[in-house]
Design a protein around this motif. Structure first.
Motif, PDB file in Angstrom:
ATOM      1  N   MET A  21       0.790  -1.176  -0.167  1.00  0.00           N
ATOM      2  CA  MET A  21       0.042  -0.077  -0.399  1.00  0.00           C
ATOM      3  C   MET A  21       0.911   1.135   0.015  1.00  0.00           C
ATOM      4  N   TRP A  22       2.047   1.146   0.564  1.00  0.00           N
ATOM      5  CA  TRP A  22       2.966   2.346   0.548  1.00  0.00           C
ATOM      6  C   TRP A  22       3.565   2.882  -0.723  1.00  0.00           C
ATOM      7  N   ASN A  23       3.315   2.000  -1.957  1.00  0.00           N
ATOM      8  CA  ASN A  23       3.760   2.464  -3.121  1.00  0.00           C
ATOM      9  C   ASN A  23       2.528   2.760  -3.957  1.00  0.00           C
ATOM     10  N   LEU A  24       1.351   2.741  -3.466  1.00  0.00           N
ATOM     11  CA  LEU A  24       0.110   3.105  -4.209  1.00  0.00           C
ATOM     12  C   LEU A  24       0.044   4.561  -4.684  1.00  0.00           C
ATOM     13  N   LYS A  25      -0.074   4.729  -6.086  1.00  0.00           N
ATOM     14  CA  LYS A  25       0.098   5.895  -6.723  1.00  0.00           C
ATOM     15  C   LYS A  25      -1.299   6.565  -6.926  1.00  0.00           C
ATOM     16  N   GLN A  26      -2.247   5.841  -7.653  1.00  0.00           N
ATOM     17  CA  GLN A  26      -3.479   6.170  -7.739  1.00  0.00           C
ATOM     18  C   GLN A  26      -4.640   5.301  -6.566  1.00  0.00           C
ATOM     19  N   LEU A  27      -5.670   6.305  -6.374  1.00  0.00           N
ATOM     20  CA  LEU A  27      -6.514   5.567  -5.284  1.00  0.00           C
ATOM     21  C   LEU A  27      -7.786   5.985  -5.836  1.00  0.00           C
ATOM     22  N   ASP A  28      -8.621   5.125  -6.313  1.00  0.00           N
ATOM     23  CA  ASP A  28      -9.913   5.325  -6.760  1.00  0.00           C
ATOM     24  C   ASP A  28     -11.061   4.653  -5.897  1.00  0.00           C
ATOM     25  N   LEU A  29     -11.687   5.757  -5.228  1.00  0.00           N
ATOM     26  CA  LEU A  29     -12.828   5.093  -4.376  1.00  0.00           C
ATOM     27  C   LEU A  29     -14.356   5.462  -4.869  1.00  0.00           C
ATOM     28  N   ALA A  30     -14.490   5.719  -6.101  1.00  0.00           N
ATOM     29  CA  ALA A  30     -15.456   6.250  -6.682  1.00  0.00           C
ATOM     30  C   ALA A  30     -16.582   5.203  -6.567  1.00  0.00           C
ATOM     31  N   ASP A  31     -17.877   5.592  -6.490  1.00  0.00           N
ATOM     32  CA  ASP A  31     -19.095   4.799  -6.411  1.00  0.00           C
ATOM     33  C   ASP A  31     -19.158   3.786  -5.311  1.00  0.00           C
ATOM     34  N   ASN A  32     -19.048   4.339  -4.181  1.00  0.00           N
ATOM     35  CA  ASN A  32     -18.823   3.526  -2.947  1.00  0.00           C
ATOM     36  C   ASN A  32     -19.935   4.074  -1.894  1.00  0.00           C
ATOM     37  N   PRO A  79       1.924   7.632   1.074  1.00  0.00           N
ATOM     38  CA  PRO A  79       2.854   8.504   0.828  1.00  0.00           C
ATOM     39  C   PRO A  79       3.283   9.051  -0.889  1.00  0.00           C
ATOM     40  N   LYS A  80       2.641   8.320  -1.331  1.00  0.00           N
ATOM     41  CA  LYS A  80       3.144   8.538  -2.981  1.00  0.00           C
ATOM     42  C   LYS A  80       1.835   8.432  -3.935  1.00  0.00           C
TER      43      LYS A  80
END
Length: 142
Positions: A1-12, A26-27
């Motif tokens: 998870m610490w290398n995650l660059k895009q986070l899509d939490l749409a439609d939740n 952090p990224k």
């Protein structure tokens, strides 16, 4: 998870989110929160730099543009009861929040044509079922 660059939490169907956590990846540079049920957005402290946020199609009715962290470089808020969008960090200083959501876009129908198509999109918040409804009207000008 610490290398995650895009986070899509749409439609939740999210009604709230805390973005000021020290446990924030952090990224991450792109955060998609569109089409949720968010009513409030606090961007005063964002722990990562150069974050682009999309909260279009939510229920946000108030927002403090001037209190937004300099780490937010882009904010898309279309289709909320209030729209305080900007697409570049420099635009944030002159961002104007709109409440009525009569958005008019003009675009050429073809590169060689002078006719424009005006698209009027009007959004209204329906309290009964907590949804957003849109009405689109197309007008062709010759």
């Amino acid at each position: 998870m610490w290398n995650l660059k895009q986070l899509d939490l749409a439609d939740n169907n999210m009604t709230a989110i805390a973005l000021n956590s020290t446990r924030f990846p952090p990224k991450v540079h792109t955060l998609g929160l569109e089409r949720n049920l968010l009513t409030n957005l606090n961007l005063s402290y964002i722990p990562v730099t150069n974050l682009q946020i999309d909260v279009a199609h939510n229920l946000i009715s108030s927002f403090d543009v001037n209190g937004t962290s300099p780490n937010v470089t882009s904010l898309q808020m279309a289709c909320n009861p209030i729209d305080c969008s900007w697409y570049f960090a420099e635009e944030k200083e002159s961002a104007v929040c709109e409440r009525d959501h009569e958005v008019v876009h003009q675009k050429c129908s073809s590169p060689k044509s002078f006719s424009f198509q005006r698209i009027l999109i009007r959004y209204s918040f329906v309290k009964r079922d907590c949804s957003l409804r849109s009405k689109i009207i197309f007008v062709k000008h010759e």
